[in-house]
Design a protein around this motif. Structure first.
Motif, short mmCIF file in Angstrom:
data_model
loop_
_atom_site.label_atom_id
_atom_site.label_comp_id
_atom_site.label_asym_id
_atom_site.label_seq_id
_atom_site.Cartn_x
_atom_site.Cartn_y
_atom_site.Cartn_z
N ARG A 107 -3.13 -2.75 1.74
CA ARG A 107 -3.33 -3.54 0.52
C ARG A 107 -3.21 -5.05 0.76
O ARG A 107 -3.64 -5.85 -0.05
CB ARG A 107 -2.35 -3.12 -0.56
N ASP A 108 -2.60 -5.46 1.89
CA ASP A 108 -2.41 -6.88 2.19
C ASP A 108 -3.52 -7.47 3.07
O ASP A 108 -3.38 -8.58 3.56
CB ASP A 108 -1.05 -7.10 2.87
N SER A 109 -4.61 -6.75 3.23
CA SER A 109 -5.66 -7.20 4.15
C SER A 109 -6.34 -8.49 3.71
O SER A 109 -6.66 -9.34 4.54
CB SER A 109 -6.70 -6.08 4.38
N ARG A 156 -8.73 1.63 -3.33
CA ARG A 156 -7.77 1.09 -4.29
C ARG A 156 -7.12 2.17 -5.17
O ARG A 156 -5.94 2.11 -5.44
CB ARG A 156 -8.44 0.04 -5.16
N GLY A 157 -7.85 3.16 -5.63
CA GLY A 157 -7.31 4.15 -6.56
C GLY A 157 -6.44 5.22 -5.91
O GLY A 157 -5.70 5.91 -6.57
N SER A 158 -6.51 5.35 -4.60
CA SER A 158 -5.75 6.39 -3.90
C SER A 158 -4.43 5.82 -3.39
O SER A 158 -4.08 4.68 -3.64
CB SER A 158 -6.58 6.93 -2.74
N GLY A 159 -3.73 6.61 -2.63
CA GLY A 159 -2.48 6.15 -2.01
C GLY A 159 -2.72 5.36 -0.74
O GLY A 159 -1.77 4.90 -0.11
N GLU A 160 -3.97 5.20 -0.35
CA GLU A 160 -4.31 4.51 0.88
C GLU A 160 -3.84 3.05 0.96
O GLU A 160 -3.55 2.58 2.06
CB GLU A 160 -5.83 4.55 1.12
N PRO A 161 -3.77 2.29 -0.13
CA PRO A 161 -3.32 0.91 0.02
C PRO A 161 -1.94 0.77 0.66
O PRO A 161 -1.58 -0.27 1.17
CB PRO A 161 -3.30 0.37 -1.41
N PHE A 162 -1.16 1.86 0.64
CA PHE A 162 0.17 1.82 1.23
C PHE A 162 0.18 2.33 2.67
O PHE A 162 1.24 2.46 3.27
CB PHE A 162 1.15 2.61 0.36
N VAL A 209 0.94 -6.67 15.36
CA VAL A 209 1.30 -6.83 13.95
C VAL A 209 1.05 -5.52 13.21
O VAL A 209 0.09 -4.81 13.50
CB VAL A 209 0.45 -7.96 13.32
N GLU A 210 1.90 -5.23 12.24
CA GLU A 210 1.66 -4.14 11.29
C GLU A 210 1.64 -4.72 9.89
O GLU A 210 2.31 -5.71 9.61
CB GLU A 210 2.75 -3.07 11.39
N MET A 211 0.85 -4.07 9.04
CA MET A 211 0.74 -4.52 7.66
C MET A 211 0.31 -3.35 6.79
O MET A 211 -0.17 -2.33 7.30
CB MET A 211 -0.30 -5.63 7.55
#
Length: 119
Positions: free
Chosen positions: A50-52, A85-91, A45-47
């Motif tokens: 941010r959807d964890s 959360r504040g960085s681009g990491e959620p994507f 699976v990939e996700m």
């Protein structure tokens, strides 16, 4: 890559479609579904990171029992999501493997007493 292990005492045909549906509903992409043995199925699976939290809750709602290490791995993933959360990491895309073992009564009996499943 995160490796998760789960199990169910219900039959595969009753559980697996609900698990795949739950994964897709929370934003995951099921890339591969492979039968590893008579009792085990492996899902790749990939996700998005941010959807964890949605992944964790969907797996619990699907009726799977997770191992302790899987709970810890998912908790760590959710913590990383909150921290980044504040960085681009959620994507960021996260890959995980979910191994589901089906422990129905017949399999448990044969595992506990060799020859019990033979008739």
């Amino acid at each position: 890559m995160l490796e998760l292990e789960a199990f169910s005492y219900d039959e595969r045909r009753n559980v697996l479609p609900g698990v795949v549906e739950a994964l897709e509903a929370c934003g995951c992409w099921v890339l591969e579904k492979r039968t590893v043995s008579v009792t085990d199925v492996l899902l790749r699976v990939e996700m998005l990171l941010r959807d964890s939290v949605g992944l964790y809750s969907s797996l619990m709602a699907s009726g799977l029992e997770m191992t302790r290490s899987s709970h810890l791995g998912l908790t760590e993933l959710c913590t990383l999501r909150s921290w980044k959360r504040g960085s681009g990491e959620p994507f960021r895309i996260v890959e995980l493997w979910l191994k589901v073992s089906f422990l129905d009564e017949l399999n448990l009996a044969s595992a506990l007493m060799p020859g019990a499943g033979e008739a």
